[in-house]
Enzyme design. Structure first.
Site, PDB file in Angstrom:
ATOM      1  N   GLU B  51       0.824  -1.213   0.000  1.00 54.12           N
ATOM      2  CA  GLU B  51       0.000   0.000   0.000  1.00 54.12           C
ATOM      3  C   GLU B  51       0.854   1.257   0.000  1.00 54.12           C
ATOM      4  OE1 GLU B  51      -0.460  -2.601   1.959  1.00 54.12           O
ATOM      5  OE2 GLU B  51      -2.548  -3.252   1.846  1.00 54.12           O
ATOM      6  N   HIS B 120      -7.865  -4.419  12.944  1.00 52.68           N
ATOM      7  CA  HIS B 120      -8.843  -4.291  11.854  1.00 52.68           C
ATOM      8  C   HIS B 120     -10.039  -3.421  12.245  1.00 52.68           C
ATOM      9  CE1 HIS B 120      -6.569  -7.762  10.356  1.00 52.68           C
ATOM     10  NE2 HIS B 120      -7.068  -7.522   9.167  1.00 52.68           N
TER      11      HIS B 120
HETATM   12  C1  LIG Z   1      -0.968  -4.202   5.070  1.00 52.18           C
HETATM   13  C2  LIG Z   1      -2.127  -5.099   4.781  1.00 52.18           C
HETATM   14  N1  LIG Z   1      -2.746  -5.037   3.585  1.00 52.18           N
HETATM   15  C3  LIG Z   1      -3.796  -5.844   3.296  1.00 52.18           C
HETATM   16  C4  LIG Z   1      -4.267  -6.734   4.224  1.00 52.18           C
HETATM   17  C5  LIG Z   1      -5.459  -7.656   3.890  1.00 52.18           C
HETATM   18  N2  LIG Z   1      -4.981  -9.032   3.758  1.00 52.18           N
HETATM   19  C6  LIG Z   1      -5.062  -9.931   4.751  1.00 52.18           C
HETATM   20  S1  LIG Z   1      -4.346 -11.396   4.385  1.00 52.18           S
HETATM   21  C7  LIG Z   1      -3.948 -10.867   2.825  1.00 52.18           C
HETATM   22  C8  LIG Z   1      -3.229 -11.768   1.877  1.00 52.18           C
HETATM   23  C9  LIG Z   1      -1.919 -12.213   2.418  1.00 52.18           C
HETATM   24  O1  LIG Z   1      -1.284 -13.020   1.478  1.00 52.18           O
HETATM   25  P1  LIG Z   1      -0.012 -13.869   1.860  1.00 52.18           P
HETATM   26  O2  LIG Z   1       0.998 -12.991   2.523  1.00 52.18           O
HETATM   27  O3  LIG Z   1       0.418 -14.618   0.679  1.00 52.18           O
HETATM   28  O4  LIG Z   1      -0.542 -14.876   3.004  1.00 52.18           O
HETATM   29  P2  LIG Z   1      -1.652 -16.021   2.841  1.00 52.18           P
HETATM   30  O5  LIG Z   1      -2.976 -15.422   3.177  1.00 52.18           O
HETATM   31  O6  LIG Z   1      -1.584 -16.537   1.466  1.00 52.18           O
HETATM   32  O7  LIG Z   1      -1.264 -17.043   3.864  1.00 52.18           O
HETATM   33  C10 LIG Z   1      -4.370  -9.549   2.636  1.00 52.18           C
HETATM   34  C11 LIG Z   1      -4.186  -8.781   1.398  1.00 52.18           C
HETATM   35  C12 LIG Z   1      -3.621  -6.758   5.482  1.00 52.18           C
HETATM   36  N3  LIG Z   1      -4.039  -7.566   6.454  1.00 52.18           N
HETATM   37  N4  LIG Z   1      -2.562  -5.950   5.739  1.00 52.18           N
END
Ligand SMILES: Cc1ncc(C[n+]2csc(CCOP(=O)(O)OP(=O)(O)O)c2C)c(N)n1
Ligand SMILES: Cc1ncc(C[n+]2csc(CCOP(=O)(O)OP(=O)(O)O)c2C)c(N)n1
Ligand SMILES: [Mg+2]
Ligand SMILES: [Mg+2]
Lengths: 322, 319, 322, 319
Positions: B51, B120
């Site tokens: 972001e 959140h």
């Molecule tokens: C800074 C931030 N941006 C967006 C989110 C929303 N969000 C929660 S989990 C996620 C995906 C995370 O992907 P990854 O790091 O590959 O972990 P996975 O869920 O695949 O285990 C997102 C975008 C967040 N929690 N924090």
């Protein structure tokens, strides 16, 4: 790729303009006519000029806290630059920015930036704009070795690589971030090694060799214009002066290191090259060029001094665009 | 009139404005399917989770003739982009002497109530209000959401849209015809004469509910919804307080240095409004705590209609 | 390095415990007994267990939003975990955290984290503490492919490499970040390729092969304890379920991809290995183990249900340490 | 008593506390030579320019038994670390149910006046005050700086020290003997009976100067310095206003959602204090603009003794 002697002389002129401009800025800063802080680019001129001489006017660049060189290399007006340093209303930012914030969007100079690594994502957005526009523009980010350890470097290079943005990332590795040595903050020799993590070319060049910088940039720009995505170019260089021109600014760099780099002065090298190897610049021509540059700098100071300070009632202007 | 949800009203604003202006585009870590379907993956990009970079990229794209829309999603994710907001987006128009425009919309949801815990659930708009150079909207109805978002996208400055998580599914009347809502114009959601409640977002509805209850008790409540936090329609708020002589501010954020503190100060620093004040100025806000997960805890953190009504009764009793 | 059949069975038990715990958490979440959101780790169990089985109790880990697996693998108590999910005062966080924030500092589990990449710098600080303490502790960061594109990944790995911190960085590359494919956000095939930019080893392993994960971790831990600095281990894996257990959570992943990965189930693989190749786990033993695990999960639910919700007047406790 | 500078007073606090407690250590992008000389490069590290990572690392080290000190240097550099401050440092003690302590000192300078323009001049403490879970100090004298910093380093919570750029070279009495200053205890820097000025940091001195001028005009001014922003000594402030009946708040930050707004609200929301208020509550703050570079512009942005005195005369004239 051959660079004509005319173009070489033009490159020399720009490098020497940066140097003379900053020598004067430093003097006037110490004298109290310029405020805040001044970071000199002296010693690194081959990078800005080598890169920008491979760009078109509508290509865009972004700069750092050490921004005068990038401004001049991209074609900024000395009068408006000096007026800005002098805090006058005729300055690029109407006196609101000062040395660390000179920008000229008309020539594709998206601004110096006082936050380390602060410009990298901004110029990447310009690269995205260029891609969406589809007119073949490219965007170039200048940043230091220090900035290459900050998050925005990583996030921006990753996005640019994933989206094949028409970007060139130019790391000016001058071995130091203030008084912290790059050798203590980087576990690798070359910032360019990081390109591997983004699947893009990473190139190391002698940043004091303007032809090397120009050639690497030309190749990267061609790649970017062809839609093949970004390149990371690391220019090894050195600043001749302390981090800022503040008289009390400490400098812990070893004298031997400074001395060694002074011998690699990029302007001397280009002059040597033009004179000795090509016979394309007589001593008199060089003296005349320098005199002309000094006059331009002098004129910019006169322009600045003749300009008014901004009126206090302008202080609330420009918070928002109308 | 047709009814649509607060979330759909926002989506309509995006679709209309993106149709209207080909320089608009949309970046977010998950691309909204309705926008992708309509505008394709070049103008509507799902991005890496970065972001900070997106927020900075918006500035560069805006300075190059585009009108970026960045959806941060939850406001708590925007803090990774805070340098780009504070040091870049809010300052550079001024710092560069106004030489070019930076039309950007940053968008996020705020609030709690979903049992999502501290990372959140937050309502930190006042942190952004403290800056100079950003406009901010905080709509409370589907109608306001659409109208304010359309204005936001057309504005030539960085604008942040704070949208209330609790209101996303709320239905409300939204005309089919084109309309926009100007910035800096508060909406008097209910007229009254004894107490002014300045309420934000979700709390507008709680304040209206409290007003109903209080009416039965013989207390006439005026509910003012500022709708935009920057610019703030100070004059409408002060005029209301000059009429009623009493002020209660209701906000889902904690009180400390909140929008509620600002509204209280705007009222009490104006001599002619101060003179009309009959009672102390009350803030009905969240407790000053990170938002807890468990329902028994989260439920006591937030203000609601009962707490608002109680505050109104207190100021009525004071004088 | 041989892993004894007992230890293999213990690994299997932990993997199956993660799975059964989450199956129940999902059910109870959909039923409304668990609030907020629940992210399941099911399908990725070999990573958490493979890594943590190579650690000591006083080694430290940090987790993500998808944290149950890391908690259980590091030895967390199921009762206090389930009580936390149920929002009860006997939970790890007294009901203040929920699924995304379970921590147990006593067992070196420094917390799940709701901000993507939010934990990476925190655990790097634990690595710095370990280095300053000099007792041979190591610290391990778990994070996703999505997180590997965020700034803190870069800043932390760079510092850990420059200072030779006793760190292991474990990227759980499950190919997706919510509904955004890693193939669209990374220009490289392997996150591990980024290690080159920090001058540290980068290793790719089959994250569904617990022995491969364990072996890579063991080597990285030895390196860290020896003072040779961090390692980046990328585990290729997959989540069996949607991003969260919310019934309306969209999932755009191709069915064929899901099907292919279901066949590579890490628990099935370990069971096969123990049974077919080693004859170290009879069908009855496996059934008994599973029944025992199911009973423990059931007990944790009973524990949670028997526990009180936190009293509302506790809401202002713990904002500050006394 | 001996006189030392505000900056040196801070350095003394660090040296004494680092000598006292071997679990303290210091990270910053440029390592301060006096600390390196005394404690070596293991405990005093010059770091990569990655304030976000440093800020997060402090949390992990604190949770592992250490007491980190992170010098962000200018507060504007802290915004790259805002996620670690907002979502991590301020929330995790609460979010994890208080199971472990996070004793951390984050340090930075605030303010303007150095012609450093917008990205190096800011006073954004209220953005941090809006959060729950962080303590904050804002000293106005060398004596307070040393005493508050020592308390901050010993505190078991994340504490932010905001130190005024304008005061760094200011000299003041600091005893050789060990002392600490408790948090949450405002200091009445001057007693008076007609008007209360609550002033922050540099503005304490401007308020004192204004008080001198006003005394000659027959106006008796009380100057209250909160010293710690969180916890805020609300009771001392209110008691002063109950005595004087008038309040002026002086702050180098802009007014909007600033500490000045909070102080105004704390006073006007208390019924017994409100009753004693004779005049509207004035904020004497910076203009709500990014800080400009040129002297002619910067000089009109900030509050000063003249503006404070003018505000006092206005509230005296009001009633
Ligand atoms: C800074 C931030 N941006 C967006 C989110 C929303 N969000 C929660 S989990 C996620 C995906 C995370 O992907 P990854 O790091 O590959 O972990 P996975 O869920 O695949 O285990 C997102 C975008 C967040 N929690 N924090
Ligand atoms: C985020 C941030 N941290 C710290 C600073 C203070 N600072 C200004 S320049 C500088 C060093 C930058 O080093 P480098 O990127 O190598 O550029 P150089 O000065 O060598 O050209 C630092 C630490 C800053 N401006 N921004
Ligand atoms: Mg450098
Ligand atoms: Mg993933």
């Amino acid at each position: 790729m051959e660079i004509s002697p005319e173009k070489q002389r033009e490159m020399l002129r720009l490098m020497q303009t940066i140097r003379r401009f900053e020598e004067r800025a430093s003097t006037d800063y110490v004298a109290g006519d310029i405020y805040g802080t001044v970071h000199c680019y002296i010693g690194e001129e081959a990078v800005a000029v080598g890169v920008c001489s491979a760009l078109n006017r509508d290509d865009q660049i972004i700069s750092t806290h050490r921004g005068h060189g990038h401004c001049i290399a991209k074609g900024a007006d000395l009068n408006r630059m000096m007026a800005e340093l002098y805090g006058r209303e005729t300055g690029y930012c109407k006196g609101k920015g000062g040395s660390m914030h000179i920008a000229d969007f008309d020539i594709g100079m998206l601004g110096a930036n006082g936050i380390v690594a602060g410009g990298i994502s901004i110029i990447t957005g310009a690269g995205l704009a260029a891609q969406m526009e589809g007119k073949g523009r490219v965007a170039v980010s200048f940043f230091g070795d220090g900035a290459s350890c900050a998050g925005p470097f990583h996030e921006s290079l990753n996005i640019a690589a994933a989206w094949k943005l028409p970007m060139v990332y130019v790391c000016e590795n001058n071995l130091w971030a203030v008084n912290t040595a790059a050798s203590t903050t980087l576990a690798v020799q070359d910032v360019a090694a990081r390109a591997a993590g983004y699947g893009i070319p990473g190139v190391v060049v002698d940043g004091n060799d303007i032809f090397a910088v120009h050639a690497a940039t030309t190749e990267a720009v061609a790649r970017a214009r062809a839609g093949d995505g970004p390149t990371l170019i690391e220019c090894k260089t050195y600043r001749h002066r302390r981090h800022t021109e503040r008289p009390t600014q400490p400098d812990i760099r070893p004298q031997a290191e400074i001395d060694a780099w002074m011998k690699k002065d990029p302007i001397d090298r280009l002059v040597d090259h033009l004179q000795a190897q090509q016979g394309q610049l007589s001593v008199e021509e060089w003296q005349a060029m320098d005199a002309e540059i000094l006059q331009q700098v002098e004129d910019s100071v006169s322009f600045a001094k003749a300009s008014a300070f901004p009126s206090p009632d302008r202080v609330t202007d420009d918070v928002f665009a109308a | 009139m047709r009814q649509i949800s607060y979330a759909d009203a926002g989506m309509e604003a995006f679709i209309e404005e993106m149709e209207r202006d080909p320089t608009t585009f949309h970046l977010s870590t998950d691309a909204p399917p309705p926008l992708v379907d309509k505008f394709g993956t070049s103008r509507v990009r799902g991005t890496p989770i970065a972001e900070g970079a997106l927020t900075g990229m918006a500035i560069g794209a805006a300075g190059s003739g585009f009108r970026p829309i960045i959806d941060w999603r939850m406001v708590t994710f925007s803090f990774v982009a805070m340098d780009q907001v504070v040091n870049q987006a809010s300052k550079i128009h001024y710092m560069f002497g106004g030489q070019t425009k930076f039309p950007i919309l940053y968008r996020c949801t705020v609030g709690g109530g979903l049992r999502m815990a501290a990372q959140h659930s937050q309502s930190p708009y006042s942190m952004f209000m403290n800056l100079a150079g950003l406009k901010m909207i905080l709509p409370s109805t589907p109608y306001d959401t659409k109208g304010l978002l359309k204005t936001a996208i057309r504005d030539d400055n960085p604008v942040i849209s704070f949208e209330s998580t609790r209101l996303l599914t709320m239905m409300g009347e939204v005309p089919e015809e084109e309309y926009t809502i100007p910035f800096g114009v508060a909406d008097i959601k209910r007229e009254g004469k004894d107490v002014t409640i300045v309420a934000l977002a979700w709390l507008v509805h709680e304040a209206l509910a409290a007003a109903e209850t209080l009416e039965a008790e013989g207390i006439s409540v005026e509910v003012v919804d500022p709708r935009t936090l920057v610019p703030m329609d100070t004059e409408t708020i002060r005029a209301s307080v000059r009429k009623t002589g009493r002020l209660v501010v209701a906000d889902e954020a904690g009180p400390t240095c909140g929008a509620s503190a600002e509204i209280a100060a705007l009222v009490t620093e104006d001599p002619s409004t101060f003179k009309c004040l009959k009672a102390s100025v009350r803030r009905v806000c969240a407790l000053q705590v990170p938002i807890p997960y468990s329902p028994t805890l989260e439920d006591v953190v937030f203000p609601n209609r009962e707490k608002i009504a109680a505050a109104v009764r207190t100021v009525m009793a004071e004088a």
